[in-house]
Design a protein around this motif. Structure first.
Motif, PDB file in Angstrom:
ATOM      1  N   UNK A 119       3.211   5.928  -5.898  1.00  0.00           N
ATOM      2  CA  UNK A 119       3.073   5.854  -7.357  1.00  0.00           C
ATOM      3  C   UNK A 119       1.803   6.530  -7.847  1.00  0.00           C
ATOM      4  N   UNK A 120       0.776   6.570  -6.996  1.00  0.00           N
ATOM      5  CA  UNK A 120      -0.497   7.162  -7.396  1.00  0.00           C
ATOM      6  C   UNK A 120      -0.469   8.687  -7.392  1.00  0.00           C
ATOM      7  N   UNK A 121       0.423   9.276  -6.615  1.00  0.00           N
ATOM      8  CA  UNK A 121       0.433  10.738  -6.473  1.00  0.00           C
ATOM      9  C   UNK A 121       0.612  11.472  -7.795  1.00  0.00           C
TER      10      UNK A 121
ATOM     11  N   UNK B 117      -6.979   1.597  -6.912  1.00  0.00           N
ATOM     12  CA  UNK B 117      -7.423   1.775  -5.529  1.00  0.00           C
ATOM     13  C   UNK B 117      -6.659   2.874  -4.817  1.00  0.00           C
ATOM     14  N   UNK B 118      -5.358   2.950  -5.085  1.00  0.00           N
ATOM     15  CA  UNK B 118      -4.541   3.999  -4.463  1.00  0.00           C
ATOM     16  C   UNK B 118      -4.973   5.384  -4.942  1.00  0.00           C
ATOM     17  N   UNK B 119      -5.265   5.497  -6.230  1.00  0.00           N
ATOM     18  CA  UNK B 119      -5.754   6.777  -6.767  1.00  0.00           C
ATOM     19  C   UNK B 119      -7.102   7.118  -6.157  1.00  0.00           C
TER      20      UNK B 119
ATOM     21  N   UNK C 223      -0.159  10.469 -10.735  1.00  0.00           N
ATOM     22  CA  UNK C 223      -1.376  10.245 -11.525  1.00  0.00           C
ATOM     23  C   UNK C 223      -2.485  11.189 -11.076  1.00  0.00           C
ATOM     24  N   UNK C 224      -2.595  11.358  -9.767  1.00  0.00           N
ATOM     25  CA  UNK C 224      -3.602  12.268  -9.225  1.00  0.00           C
ATOM     26  C   UNK C 224      -3.319  13.699  -9.664  1.00  0.00           C
ATOM     27  N   UNK C 225      -2.043  14.099  -9.624  1.00  0.00           N
ATOM     28  CA  UNK C 225      -1.679  15.455 -10.049  1.00  0.00           C
ATOM     29  C   UNK C 225      -1.999  15.696 -11.521  1.00  0.00           C
ATOM     30  N   UNK C 226      -1.902  14.640 -12.332  1.00  0.00           N
ATOM     31  CA  UNK C 226      -2.211  14.761 -13.754  1.00  0.00           C
ATOM     32  C   UNK C 226      -3.709  14.721 -14.036  1.00  0.00           C
ATOM     33  N   UNK C 227      -4.492  14.489 -12.996  1.00  0.00           N
ATOM     34  CA  UNK C 227      -5.940  14.449 -13.166  1.00  0.00           C
ATOM     35  C   UNK C 227      -6.469  13.125 -13.675  1.00  0.00           C
TER      36      UNK C 227
ATOM     37  N   UNK D 252       0.808  -1.226   0.000  1.00  0.00           N
ATOM     38  CA  UNK D 252       0.000   0.000   0.000  1.00  0.00           C
ATOM     39  C   UNK D 252       0.838   1.273   0.000  1.00  0.00           C
ATOM     40  N   UNK D 253       1.914   1.377   0.829  1.00  0.00           N
ATOM     41  CA  UNK D 253       2.708   2.617   0.805  1.00  0.00           C
ATOM     42  C   UNK D 253       3.356   2.917  -0.550  1.00  0.00           C
TER      43      UNK D 253
END
Length: 204
Positions: A17-19, A69-71, A21-25, A11-12
């Motif tokens: 790795x998801x961060x 799931x992380x996103x 992706x989130x910043x890119x929307x 999970x960590x």
């Protein structure tokens, strides 16, 4: 069988790795669909006996399954996303043995069909209990962040990933690998049905 422990370990790094992706929307559902498409591309790769490529596509699919799931946890978790995720997962799982059946139907048909039947067995009791668990508000402490109740068992997500990878690493041994995992899935289904029935019967 070891999914709860594995989830705590991975999970960590998945969150890190998801961060970007989130910043890119990029949304969790987009990751889910992209991962599904990559995974399904393994089907023609297996049929054409490009097993190294198929292995990479399978691993990318499973990486996407963790990343979505992380996103979602860093943006918004939804029932629609959870539904999409589990639905595409079950299609993908059965697609891989189907590809091996198509590639060599004479030798792989029986073992591959039995494995697909066992996937149906584990998946149907898994989903049926998830519906009842939601209805009766049954807690799921091993998987607190999942969108639905997850029943454990001998054959879970990690074991399935390992088996799909083994198929690509040792395609000549598809039959014995498939038969062994069919037995594990059938045991899992039997245990889930018995424990699920007993749990729900106590609530009546």
């Amino acid at each position: 069988m070891i999914d709860p422990l594995l989830n705590k370990i991975i999970r960590p790094p998945l969150a890190l790795a998801a961060k970007p992706l989130v910043r890119l929307g990029i949304t969790a559902n987009q990751v889910t669909v992209c991962g599904f498409v990559l995974g399904m591309m393994a089907v023609p790769a297996i049929i054409a006996e490009h097993f190294d490529l198929a292995l990479i596509l399978i691993l990318l699919n499973r990486l996407s399954d963790g990343l979505d799931g992380a996103v979602a946890r860093q943006t918004q978790t939804t029932d629609a996303g959870g539904f999409l995720d589990i639905s595409l997962d079950f299609i993908f799982y059965s697609a891989i043995p189907f590809a091996f059946i198509v590639s060599h139907p004479e030798q792989n048909a029986i073992a591959g069909s039995l494995l697909m039947l066992s996937f149906t067995a584990t998946g149907s009791c898994f989903l049926a209990f998830a519906i009842m668990a939601s209805k009766h508000n049954i807690d799921n402490p091993q998987y607190p962040n999942k969108s639905m109740h997850y029943m454990g068992g001998l054959a879970e997500g990690f074991e399935t990933i390992v088996v799909l990878c083994l198929f690509c690493l040792f395609p000549e041994n598809f039959i014995p690998i498939a038969l062994v995992y069919t037995a594990a899935c059938m045991i899992t289904a039997a245990v889930r049905i018995m424990t699920g029935y007993q749990t729900l019967n106590r609530l009546n």
